[in-house]
Structure formats: C-alpha cells, structure tokens
Design a protein around this motif. Structure first.
Motif, mmCIF file in Angstrom:
data_model
loop_
_atom_site.group_PDB
_atom_site.id
_atom_site.type_symbol
_atom_site.label_atom_id
_atom_site.label_comp_id
_atom_site.label_asym_id
_atom_site.label_seq_id
_atom_site.Cartn_x
_atom_site.Cartn_y
_atom_site.Cartn_z
ATOM 1 N N ILE A 1 15.004 -0.198 5.142
ATOM 2 C CA ILE A 1 14.501 -0.160 4.020
ATOM 3 C C ILE A 1 13.094 1.468 4.719
ATOM 4 N N VAL A 2 13.615 1.998 3.811
ATOM 5 C CA VAL A 2 12.303 2.714 4.208
ATOM 6 C C VAL A 2 11.076 3.232 3.749
ATOM 7 N N GLY A 3 9.430 3.033 3.846
ATOM 8 C CA GLY A 3 8.165 2.714 2.865
ATOM 9 C C GLY A 3 7.927 4.476 2.895
ATOM 10 N N GLY A 4 8.013 4.693 1.949
ATOM 11 C CA GLY A 4 6.914 6.345 2.398
ATOM 12 C C GLY A 4 5.188 6.152 1.243
ATOM 13 N N ALA A 5 4.596 6.777 2.806
ATOM 14 C CA ALA A 5 2.941 6.380 1.667
ATOM 15 C C ALA A 5 2.403 7.842 2.335
ATOM 16 N N ASP A 6 1.202 8.272 1.465
ATOM 17 C CA ASP A 6 0.751 9.288 2.483
ATOM 18 C C ASP A 6 -0.473 9.077 3.602
ATOM 19 N N ASP A 7 -0.298 7.807 4.356
ATOM 20 C CA ASP A 7 -0.510 7.969 5.828
ATOM 21 C C ASP A 7 0.248 6.600 6.272
ATOM 22 N N ILE A 8 0.581 6.775 7.886
ATOM 23 C CA ILE A 8 1.452 6.353 8.436
ATOM 24 C C ILE A 8 1.340 4.664 8.739
ATOM 25 N N HIS A 9 0.464 4.551 7.927
ATOM 26 C CA HIS A 9 -0.191 2.820 8.528
ATOM 27 C C HIS A 9 0.779 1.812 7.038
ATOM 28 N N SER A 10 0.620 2.318 6.263
ATOM 29 C CA SER A 10 1.459 2.354 4.814
ATOM 30 C C SER A 10 1.822 1.981 4.831
ATOM 31 N N ALA A 11 3.031 2.621 5.598
ATOM 32 C CA ALA A 11 4.122 3.713 5.380
ATOM 33 C C ALA A 11 4.853 2.400 6.254
ATOM 34 N N VAL A 12 4.509 2.378 7.113
ATOM 35 C CA VAL A 12 4.921 1.462 8.236
ATOM 36 C C VAL A 12 4.494 -0.016 7.635
ATOM 37 N N ASN A 13 3.775 -0.342 7.180
ATOM 38 C CA ASN A 13 3.569 -1.372 6.783
ATOM 39 C C ASN A 13 4.153 -1.823 5.723
ATOM 40 N N ALA A 14 4.370 -1.223 4.420
ATOM 41 C CA ALA A 14 5.071 -0.765 3.556
ATOM 42 C C ALA A 14 6.568 -1.510 3.923
ATOM 43 N N ALA A 15 7.850 -0.783 4.462
ATOM 44 C CA ALA A 15 8.515 -1.060 5.342
ATOM 45 C C ALA A 15 8.702 -2.719 5.871
ATOM 46 N N LEU A 16 7.690 -3.271 7.082
ATOM 47 C CA LEU A 16 8.118 -4.015 7.551
ATOM 48 C C LEU A 16 7.705 -5.448 6.308
ATOM 49 N N ALA A 17 6.832 -5.231 4.993
ATOM 50 C CA ALA A 17 7.215 -6.100 4.116
ATOM 51 C C ALA A 17 7.771 -6.223 3.315
ATOM 52 N N ALA A 18 8.331 -5.539 3.216
ATOM 53 C CA ALA A 18 9.758 -5.549 2.175
ATOM 54 C C ALA A 18 11.262 -6.294 3.098
ATOM 55 N N ALA A 19 10.553 -5.280 4.954
ATOM 56 C CA ALA A 19 12.162 -6.250 5.257
ATOM 57 C C ALA A 19 11.869 -7.916 5.407
ATOM 58 N N PHE A 20 9.937 -8.365 5.644
ATOM 59 C CA PHE A 20 9.874 -10.021 6.266
ATOM 60 C C PHE A 20 10.456 -10.209 4.375
ATOM 61 N N GLU A 21 9.814 -10.013 3.798
ATOM 62 C CA GLU A 21 10.161 -11.018 2.083
ATOM 63 C C GLU A 21 11.744 -11.357 2.441
ATOM 64 N N LEU A 22 12.323 -10.619 3.451
ATOM 65 C CA LEU A 22 14.012 -11.322 3.161
ATOM 66 C C LEU A 22 14.152 -12.397 3.874
ATOM 67 N N PHE A 23 13.032 -12.960 4.469
ATOM 68 C CA PHE A 23 13.657 -14.266 5.275
ATOM 69 C C PHE A 23 12.829 -14.807 4.995
ATOM 70 N N GLY B 1 0.717 -1.329 -0.075
ATOM 71 C CA GLY B 1 -0.274 0.326 0.458
ATOM 72 C C GLY B 1 1.223 1.427 -0.174
ATOM 73 N N ALA B 2 2.275 0.980 -0.124
ATOM 74 C CA ALA B 2 2.843 2.249 -0.345
ATOM 75 C C ALA B 2 3.167 2.995 -1.541
ATOM 76 N N ALA B 3 3.268 4.297 -1.202
ATOM 77 C CA ALA B 3 3.951 5.270 -2.539
ATOM 78 C C ALA B 3 5.265 5.168 -3.517
ATOM 79 N N GLY B 4 6.124 4.592 -2.074
ATOM 80 C CA GLY B 4 7.273 4.107 -2.364
ATOM 81 C C GLY B 4 8.497 3.178 -1.482
ATOM 82 N N CYS B 5 9.164 2.336 -2.251
ATOM 83 C CA CYS B 5 9.639 1.600 -0.741
ATOM 84 C C CYS B 5 11.445 2.124 -1.112
ATOM 85 N N THR B 6 12.349 2.424 -0.667
ATOM 86 C CA THR B 6 13.767 3.033 -0.399
ATOM 87 C C THR B 6 14.435 1.559 0.304
#
Length: 194
Positions: free
Chosen positions: A172-194, A126-131
C-alpha cells in the motif's frame, strides 16, 4: 488493528495508531532521540507525543532517559510480530502527491476487493491518494485489474527488487503533499485490513 484505545470520556487524543506505530518504527532505527525531535518526525504535537511515550513506557516498549528515548527488546518484538513493514519504495506517478510512503502487509491479499477501501482509508487519513499493489498469477496488479508489469514495467521491476512480495502480501502506497500524511495514509489503509 488497534494499538492504543481512545478514551471514552474527556478530551480525544490528537493522534492515532498510525502515529504510535511510526514512533516505534523510527525508534527501531537505533538512534537515541528526544521527545520534541520525535514529535516533529511523527507529525504530532509535544503533548500528544508525551502521551504516546507515557503509554509505550508503561508497556515497557521504550526506555526514556535524560540522554534520549530508545526502543526496548519488547518494543522491537512488538514491531516484529505485526504483519506490517515499512518499505523504502517510490512508485512515481502511480500515486498522487509529492511525497510517498509504502508499506508491505503480509497475509492479506484475499481481503483486497478492488483497492477502493484502501484508497478511501488513505484519503480519510489526509492523503491525496493511496494505491494498492498485489501479486495475482505472478503478475503485479493494481486492483481490480491494472497490470503494472505490462503498463509500467520500470515500476514493476523496482517493486520486485525492493519489496520481497509474496503471493499473500500487499503493498500500500500513500501519497500526499507532506510526508506525515503519506505515512498516515499508508498505515491507516494497512491497519484497516486487520
């Protein structure tokens, strides 16, 4: 990485591992909190939060009392064993979105190819971007080869001061128009590394 198993039959959960981790992280700050307030902070409904809390209570990671919910030593131990840490770090316009959430993931830099996998995982969440940011030959790099030290030295300095980044670590930095999507984006990208 999986924290909680989704049901094979019946209704699907309206939350995921990122929400479970975030709930534990918020509880680890040491304050007693009620279910509704925690649900609002995590960005899930009260029914989903009830299921998350029931599971965490069953695993003895939290204590639920009339005065509020607290994390137990088992819950803190679980968080400390995970190679994911929440960072209070903003990288400015390097990430799309009004809100940002950064996480440091230890020991996974060799799994990063070009950062597109993490960006895609963040967008699916749900993020606008993830770096993705990592150290390569002592330089802060956004894969595949954009050098933060050279292109954006003020951001590189901020990262170096606050992240404690090691050679095998990734931010990993998640960016979104709401904080919940930014948090979910960063954590989702992180969790995919395991």
């Amino acid at each position: 990485m999986k924290i909680i198993d989704m049901p094979q039959y019946g209704p699907m959960f309206r939350f995921g591992d990122t929400n479970v981790y975030w709930a534990l992280h918020l509880l680890a700050e040491g304050k007693r909190i009620g279910r509704k307030a925690l649900a609002d902070l995590v960005g899930v409904g009260e029914g989903s939060m009830r299921r998350i809390l029931d599971t965490l209570k069953e695993w003895e990671m939290i204590s639920v009392k009339q005065t509020g919910i607290t994390i137990t030593k088992t819950g803190i131990g679980f968080l400390n064993e995970l190679p994911v840490r929440i960072l209070d770090l903003s990288v400015g316009d390097v990430v799309l979105g009004k809100y940002q959430q950064a996480v440091k993931v230890s020991g996974v830099s060799s799994k990063i190819e070009n950062g597109m996998q993490q960006r895609d995982a963040g967008i699916r969440a749900g993020a606008a971007g993830c770096t993705t940011i990592l150290l390569r030959d002592g330089k802060l790099i956004m894969p595949p080869d954009w050098e933060l030290d050279k292109e954006r030295p003020e951001i590189a300095e901020r990262i170096r001061k606050s992240a404690g980044l090691g050679a095998d670590d990734v931010i990993i930095v998640g960016g979104a128009d709401d904080i919940h999507s930014a948090v979910n984006a960063a954590l989702a990208a992180a969790f995919e590394l395991f």
